[in-house]
Enzyme design. Structure first.
Site, PDB file in Angstrom:
ATOM      1  N   HIS A  43      34.894  37.908  34.783  1.00 49.04           N
ATOM      2  CA  HIS A  43      35.407  37.940  33.409  1.00 49.04           C
ATOM      3  C   HIS A  43      36.357  39.130  33.276  1.00 49.04           C
ATOM      4  O   HIS A  43      37.484  38.980  32.849  1.00 49.04           O
ATOM      5  CB  HIS A  43      34.249  38.018  32.396  1.00 49.04           C
ATOM      6  CG  HIS A  43      34.696  38.033  30.953  1.00 49.04           C
ATOM      7  ND1 HIS A  43      33.890  37.697  29.905  1.00 49.04           N
ATOM      8  CD2 HIS A  43      35.886  38.368  30.397  1.00 49.04           C
ATOM      9  CE1 HIS A  43      34.564  37.812  28.752  1.00 49.04           C
ATOM     10  NE2 HIS A  43      35.769  38.214  29.034  1.00 49.04           N
ATOM     11  N   GLU A  80      42.985  40.131  29.855  1.00 49.47           N
ATOM     12  CA  GLU A  80      42.129  41.177  30.440  1.00 49.47           C
ATOM     13  C   GLU A  80      42.946  42.410  30.809  1.00 49.47           C
ATOM     14  O   GLU A  80      42.502  43.541  30.598  1.00 49.47           O
ATOM     15  CB  GLU A  80      41.372  40.630  31.660  1.00 49.47           C
ATOM     16  CG  GLU A  80      40.322  39.566  31.303  1.00 49.47           C
ATOM     17  CD  GLU A  80      39.264  40.069  30.326  1.00 49.47           C
ATOM     18  OE1 GLU A  80      38.680  41.128  30.569  1.00 49.47           O
ATOM     19  OE2 GLU A  80      39.027  39.384  29.309  1.00 49.47           O
ATOM     20  N   HIS A 128      42.016  45.570  28.597  1.00 53.62           N
ATOM     21  CA  HIS A 128      41.187  46.522  29.342  1.00 53.62           C
ATOM     22  C   HIS A 128      41.963  47.267  30.436  1.00 53.62           C
ATOM     23  O   HIS A 128      41.816  48.473  30.610  1.00 53.62           O
ATOM     24  CB  HIS A 128      39.992  45.800  29.971  1.00 53.62           C
ATOM     25  CG  HIS A 128      39.095  45.130  28.968  1.00 53.62           C
ATOM     26  ND1 HIS A 128      38.207  45.832  28.190  1.00 53.62           N
ATOM     27  CD2 HIS A 128      38.956  43.829  28.609  1.00 53.62           C
ATOM     28  CE1 HIS A 128      37.547  44.995  27.396  1.00 53.62           C
ATOM     29  NE2 HIS A 128      37.988  43.766  27.628  1.00 53.62           N
TER      30      HIS A 128
HETATM   31  P1  5GP Z   1      31.529  40.032  22.647  1.00 52.34           P
HETATM   32  O1  5GP Z   1      31.693  40.494  21.242  1.00 52.34           O
HETATM   33  O2  5GP Z   1      31.766  38.589  22.860  1.00 52.34           O
HETATM   34  O3  5GP Z   1      30.331  40.580  23.360  1.00 52.34           O
HETATM   35  O4  5GP Z   1      32.710  40.726  23.431  1.00 52.34           O
HETATM   36  C1  5GP Z   1      34.042  40.409  23.149  1.00 52.34           C
HETATM   37  C2  5GP Z   1      34.909  41.233  24.040  1.00 52.34           C
HETATM   38  O5  5GP Z   1      34.843  42.609  23.683  1.00 52.34           O
HETATM   39  C3  5GP Z   1      34.530  41.224  25.520  1.00 52.34           C
HETATM   40  O6  5GP Z   1      34.990  40.122  26.199  1.00 52.34           O
HETATM   41  C4  5GP Z   1      35.213  42.482  25.974  1.00 52.34           C
HETATM   42  O7  5GP Z   1      36.586  42.291  26.086  1.00 52.34           O
HETATM   43  C5  5GP Z   1      34.908  43.413  24.840  1.00 52.34           C
HETATM   44  N1  5GP Z   1      33.621  44.100  25.002  1.00 52.34           N
HETATM   45  C6  5GP Z   1      32.415  43.747  24.462  1.00 52.34           C
HETATM   46  N2  5GP Z   1      31.465  44.640  24.781  1.00 52.34           N
HETATM   47  C7  5GP Z   1      32.069  45.597  25.528  1.00 52.34           C
HETATM   48  C8  5GP Z   1      31.612  46.790  26.129  1.00 52.34           C
HETATM   49  O8  5GP Z   1      30.440  47.185  26.055  1.00 52.34           O
HETATM   50  N3  5GP Z   1      32.538  47.497  26.824  1.00 52.34           N
HETATM   51  C9  5GP Z   1      33.821  47.111  26.927  1.00 52.34           C
HETATM   52  N4  5GP Z   1      34.650  47.884  27.629  1.00 52.34           N
HETATM   53  N5  5GP Z   1      34.287  46.007  26.357  1.00 52.34           N
HETATM   54  C10 5GP Z   1      33.434  45.241  25.665  1.00 52.34           C
HETATM   55  P1  5GP Z   2      37.309  39.264  25.814  1.00 53.55           P
HETATM   56  O1  5GP Z   2      36.096  38.583  25.342  1.00 53.55           O
HETATM   57  O2  5GP Z   2      37.408  39.683  27.223  1.00 53.55           O
HETATM   58  O3  5GP Z   2      37.978  40.163  24.847  1.00 53.55           O
HETATM   59  O4  5GP Z   2      38.321  38.058  25.709  1.00 53.55           O
HETATM   60  C1  5GP Z   2      38.150  36.865  26.296  1.00 53.55           C
HETATM   61  C2  5GP Z   2      39.395  36.103  25.886  1.00 53.55           C
HETATM   62  O5  5GP Z   2      39.838  35.388  26.991  1.00 53.55           O
HETATM   63  C3  5GP Z   2      39.155  35.145  24.747  1.00 53.55           C
HETATM   64  O6  5GP Z   2      40.326  35.088  23.971  1.00 53.55           O
HETATM   65  C4  5GP Z   2      38.935  33.839  25.483  1.00 53.55           C
HETATM   66  O7  5GP Z   2      39.358  32.733  24.746  1.00 53.55           O
HETATM   67  C5  5GP Z   2      39.831  34.019  26.695  1.00 53.55           C
HETATM   68  N1  5GP Z   2      39.316  33.329  27.883  1.00 53.55           N
HETATM   69  C6  5GP Z   2      40.060  32.523  28.644  1.00 53.55           C
HETATM   70  N2  5GP Z   2      39.320  32.024  29.644  1.00 53.55           N
HETATM   71  C7  5GP Z   2      38.082  32.555  29.507  1.00 53.55           C
HETATM   72  C8  5GP Z   2      36.892  32.403  30.257  1.00 53.55           C
HETATM   73  O8  5GP Z   2      36.802  31.685  31.260  1.00 53.55           O
HETATM   74  N3  5GP Z   2      35.825  33.113  29.825  1.00 53.55           N
HETATM   75  C9  5GP Z   2      35.884  33.910  28.731  1.00 53.55           C
HETATM   76  N4  5GP Z   2      34.777  34.573  28.378  1.00 53.55           N
HETATM   77  N5  5GP Z   2      36.987  34.073  27.996  1.00 53.55           N
HETATM   78  C10 5GP Z   2      38.086  33.384  28.393  1.00 53.55           C
END
Ligand code: 5GP
Ligand code: 5GP
Length: 229
Positions: free
Chosen positions: A64, A118, A122
């Site tokens: 991811h 990504e 990040h």
């Molecule tokens: P979710 O809210 O679905 O857990 O996370 C959404 C997105 O926020 C993740 O895909 C990632 O990009 C970022 N994120 C969530 N939790 C963390 C964390 O503990 N550390 C970092 N660096 N990014 C995070």
């Molecule tokens: P994060 O949660 O890392 O901030 O963001 C994930 C982003 O990448 C979301 O906008 C999601 O729609 C997109 N994305 C594209 N492909 C994938 C996948 O295979 N897994 C996840 N978790 N997110 C994906």
């Protein structure tokens, strides 16, 4: 004190301040989370998934992201809009990216959007350590270092829709790799808690795995499903 030595002292102070500022501006994080997702658990949710335009990924964990994080649990994001994702910089990696970092979001696409997201969110926050090519190459090599699916299967934990205890899952990975993972769950379309993502930690120079300084928040319930893909 002579004027000259006062000037030297002042210069030293200024240089120290400058290097501290450069250091804090360039590396605003303490370690990385290396996060892998189980495709079966992304796809069997209410929202569903789409296979990449290049075909269904194999039944394995996929990357991811590699996320810079701070010891207090917070994290920087979208750090540098002056170096946006540039696919031409990683053309030598795209074959391996397709198999190890497949996208499952809809509509079906070639993965560049996921990888670009990504990097922009990040990767730009760890540019002091990893340029864009190194960011992706490092993630690929970290995935190869610890084979999560093999670690689980060797402990009898298979993606067959059965339930497993979180502690057995963690021990299997700790036993095979030496590092304690963090497990993130999501719910399938019937609301069952299942193994969604596995987090491992990497030191701030991205040279290898470490024990996590801090784990994210959230919990799974003690027994979770591991769906097939
Ligand atoms: P979710 O809210 O679905 O857990 O996370 C959404 C997105 O926020 C993740 O895909 C990632 O990009 C970022 N994120 C969530 N939790 C963390 C964390 O503990 N550390 C970092 N660096 N990014 C995070
Ligand atoms: P994060 O949660 O890392 O901030 O963001 C994930 C982003 O990448 C979301 O906008 C999601 O729609 C997109 N994305 C594209 N492909 C994938 C996948 O295979 N897994 C996840 N978790 N997110 C994906």
């Amino acid at each position: 004190m002579k004027m000259q030595s006062i000037n030297v002292l002042l210069l030293i102070k200024l240089l120290t301040l400058h290097s501290l500022l450069v250091l804090s501006a360039s590396q605003d994080f303490d370690f990385f989370y290396f996060v892998q997702q189980w495709p079966g658990s992304y796809c069997d949710t209410k929202q569903g998934c789409c296979y990449p335009s290049t075909g269904k990924p194999e039944s394995d964990f996929g990357i991811h992201g590699l996320w810079p994080n701070r010891n207090d649990g917070s994290y920087p994001s979208n750090c540098d809009s002056s170096t946006p994702f540039d696919a031409s910089k990683i053309s030598d990696l795209t074959n391996q990216m397709r198999s190890d970092w497949p996208t499952l979001s809809c509509p079906s696409n070639n993965g560049l959007t996921f990888w670009g997201h990504e990097w922009d969110k990040h990767g730009t926050c760890s540019e002091s350590v990893l340029n864009q090519h190194a960011y992706f190459a490092t993630a690929l090599s970290l995935k190869n270092e610890i084979n999560l699916l093999q670690a689980l299967e060797r402990a009898g934990i298979q993606p067959n829709g059965q339930k497993y205890s979180i502690s057995d899952i963690k021990s299997a990975i700790k036993g095979a790799s030496g590092y304690t993972p963090w497990i993130e769950c999501n719910n399938d379309s019937s609301g069952n808690s299942q193994l969604y993502q596995i987090y491992l930690c990497v030191d701030s120079s991205a040279s290898g795995f470490i024990e996590c300084p801090v784990f994210p928040n959230g919990s799974c319930g003690s027994s979770i499903e591991f769906p097939s893909f």
